[in-house]
Design a protein around this motif. Structure first.
Motif, mmCIF file in Angstrom:
data_model
loop_
_atom_site.group_PDB
_atom_site.id
_atom_site.type_symbol
_atom_site.label_atom_id
_atom_site.label_comp_id
_atom_site.label_asym_id
_atom_site.label_seq_id
_atom_site.Cartn_x
_atom_site.Cartn_y
_atom_site.Cartn_z
ATOM 1 N N GLY A 25 0.783 -1.238 0.000
ATOM 2 C CA GLY A 25 0.000 0.000 0.000
ATOM 3 C C GLY A 25 0.806 1.275 0.000
ATOM 4 O O GLY A 25 0.289 2.337 0.380
ATOM 5 N N THR A 26 2.056 1.230 -0.471
ATOM 6 C CA THR A 26 2.849 2.467 -0.439
ATOM 7 C C THR A 26 2.330 3.503 -1.433
ATOM 8 O O THR A 26 2.397 4.709 -1.158
ATOM 9 C CB THR A 26 4.338 2.183 -0.715
ATOM 10 O OG1 THR A 26 4.492 1.634 -2.030
ATOM 11 C CG2 THR A 26 4.916 1.224 0.314
ATOM 12 N N ASN A 27 1.824 3.069 -2.573
ATOM 13 C CA ASN A 27 1.266 4.037 -3.523
ATOM 14 C C ASN A 27 -0.028 4.647 -2.997
ATOM 15 O O ASN A 27 -0.306 5.825 -3.230
ATOM 16 C CB ASN A 27 1.028 3.377 -4.883
ATOM 17 C CG ASN A 27 2.281 3.369 -5.737
ATOM 18 O OD1 ASN A 27 2.938 4.385 -5.898
ATOM 19 N ND2 ASN A 27 2.619 2.205 -6.278
ATOM 20 N N GLY A 55 -0.743 -4.885 4.064
ATOM 21 C CA GLY A 55 -0.166 -3.617 4.487
ATOM 22 C C GLY A 55 -1.034 -2.421 4.154
ATOM 23 O O GLY A 55 -1.114 -1.463 4.938
ATOM 24 N N ALA A 56 -1.707 -2.461 3.003
ATOM 25 C CA ALA A 56 -2.566 -1.335 2.623
ATOM 26 C C ALA A 56 -3.705 -1.156 3.619
ATOM 27 O O ALA A 56 -4.055 -0.025 3.982
ATOM 28 C CB ALA A 56 -3.128 -1.568 1.217
ATOM 29 N N GLN A 57 -4.280 -2.262 4.078
ATOM 30 C CA GLN A 57 -5.344 -2.171 5.067
ATOM 31 C C GLN A 57 -4.828 -1.567 6.369
ATOM 32 O O GLN A 57 -5.499 -0.721 6.992
ATOM 33 C CB GLN A 57 -5.943 -3.551 5.336
ATOM 34 C CG GLN A 57 -7.131 -3.521 6.287
ATOM 35 C CD GLN A 57 -7.716 -4.901 6.545
ATOM 36 O OE1 GLN A 57 -7.171 -5.916 6.096
ATOM 37 N NE2 GLN A 57 -8.819 -4.953 7.257
ATOM 38 N N PRO A 66 -11.402 5.119 5.145
ATOM 39 C CA PRO A 66 -12.317 3.977 5.140
ATOM 40 C C PRO A 66 -11.787 2.862 4.243
ATOM 41 O O PRO A 66 -11.370 3.101 3.106
ATOM 42 C CB PRO A 66 -13.616 4.554 4.590
ATOM 43 C CG PRO A 66 -13.541 6.022 4.885
ATOM 44 C CD PRO A 66 -12.090 6.382 4.762
ATOM 45 N N CYS A 67 -11.802 1.633 4.771
ATOM 46 C CA CYS A 67 -11.260 0.494 4.029
ATOM 47 C C CYS A 67 -12.263 -0.644 4.042
ATOM 48 O O CYS A 67 -12.846 -0.975 5.082
ATOM 49 C CB CYS A 67 -9.942 0.035 4.646
ATOM 50 S SG CYS A 67 -9.181 -1.365 3.789
#
Length: 205
Positions: A25-27, A55-57, A66-67
């Motif tokens: 999720g770095t981008n 990782g993005a979550q 919000p995810c």
């Protein structure tokens, strides 16, 4: 009221972006940071991840975005996955969608729902090294320059109109980790810029 006042206000309003991610999720975080810095006039009402606990979550939880988790493993096929993506993004009122490390091939269901408004970031200078493991493809080929591309998503894999690119030299000492890291830094730079330009076209068109 001036007849163009409503249109002017709409053009100035933050762009509502949906984001899709599968991994670290770095981008996604680069987009959030660009918004916080005032470089990208946007908001992210929804991130969708397909790998629970990725990782993005975790970044979304830390950043207050919000995810929604949409585990592809419990769905029948890619079409069902994309139908649910469309439903959730429409429910969130997004104007465009960014695939920021989404590691699933998307179907016409999603592409046609957001025609010209579905962006992807790919770790190569397209049209070179389409598909999986573009960094590995570049290293195996012996090229001395690679990079990243932000493009519109079409039904042909990694072949949509290019919005932005950045070149990255491939060093003799590079391995997958080192080259990926340098390409990723450029992705973080060019993705918000490409989203900004695309968003202006969406609003004006």
């Amino acid at each position: 009221m001036h007849p163009h006042a409503d249109r002017g206000a709409a053009l100035r309003a933050p762009l509502r972006l949906g984001v899709m991610a599968s991994g670290n999720g770095t981008n996604f975080e680069a987009l959030v940071e660009s918004i916080a810095a005032g470089e990208l006039c946007a908001e992210i009402p929804l991130l969708v991840v397909n790998n629970p606990g990725c990782g993005a979550q975790q970044r979304a939880l830390r950043l207050g975005v919000p995810c929604s988790v949409l585990d592809h493993r419990i769905l029948r096929d890619r079409v069902e996955l994309d139908r649910e993506l469309v439903r959730r993004f429409r429910e969130a009122g997004v104007e465009g969608v960014v695939m920021a490390g989404w590691m699933r091939i998307v179907t016409p269901v999603l592409i046609q729902a957001f025609t010209g408004r579905l962006l992807n970031v790919h770790p190569s200078l397209l049209p070179s090294f389409r598909g999986l493991d573009a960094v590995g493809q570049a290293l195996a080929s012996g090229v001395t320059i690679s990079g990243c591309t932000v493009h519109l998503v079409t039904e042909e894999l990694d072949a949509g109109p290019i919005l932005a690119q950045s070149a990255v030299p491939v060093l003799e000492t590079d391995d997958h980790v080192s080259l990926s890291a340098r390409i990723r830094r450029q992705e973080h730079r060019v993705l918000p810029q490409a989203v900004l330009r695309a968003g202006l076209r969406w609003r004006q068109g």
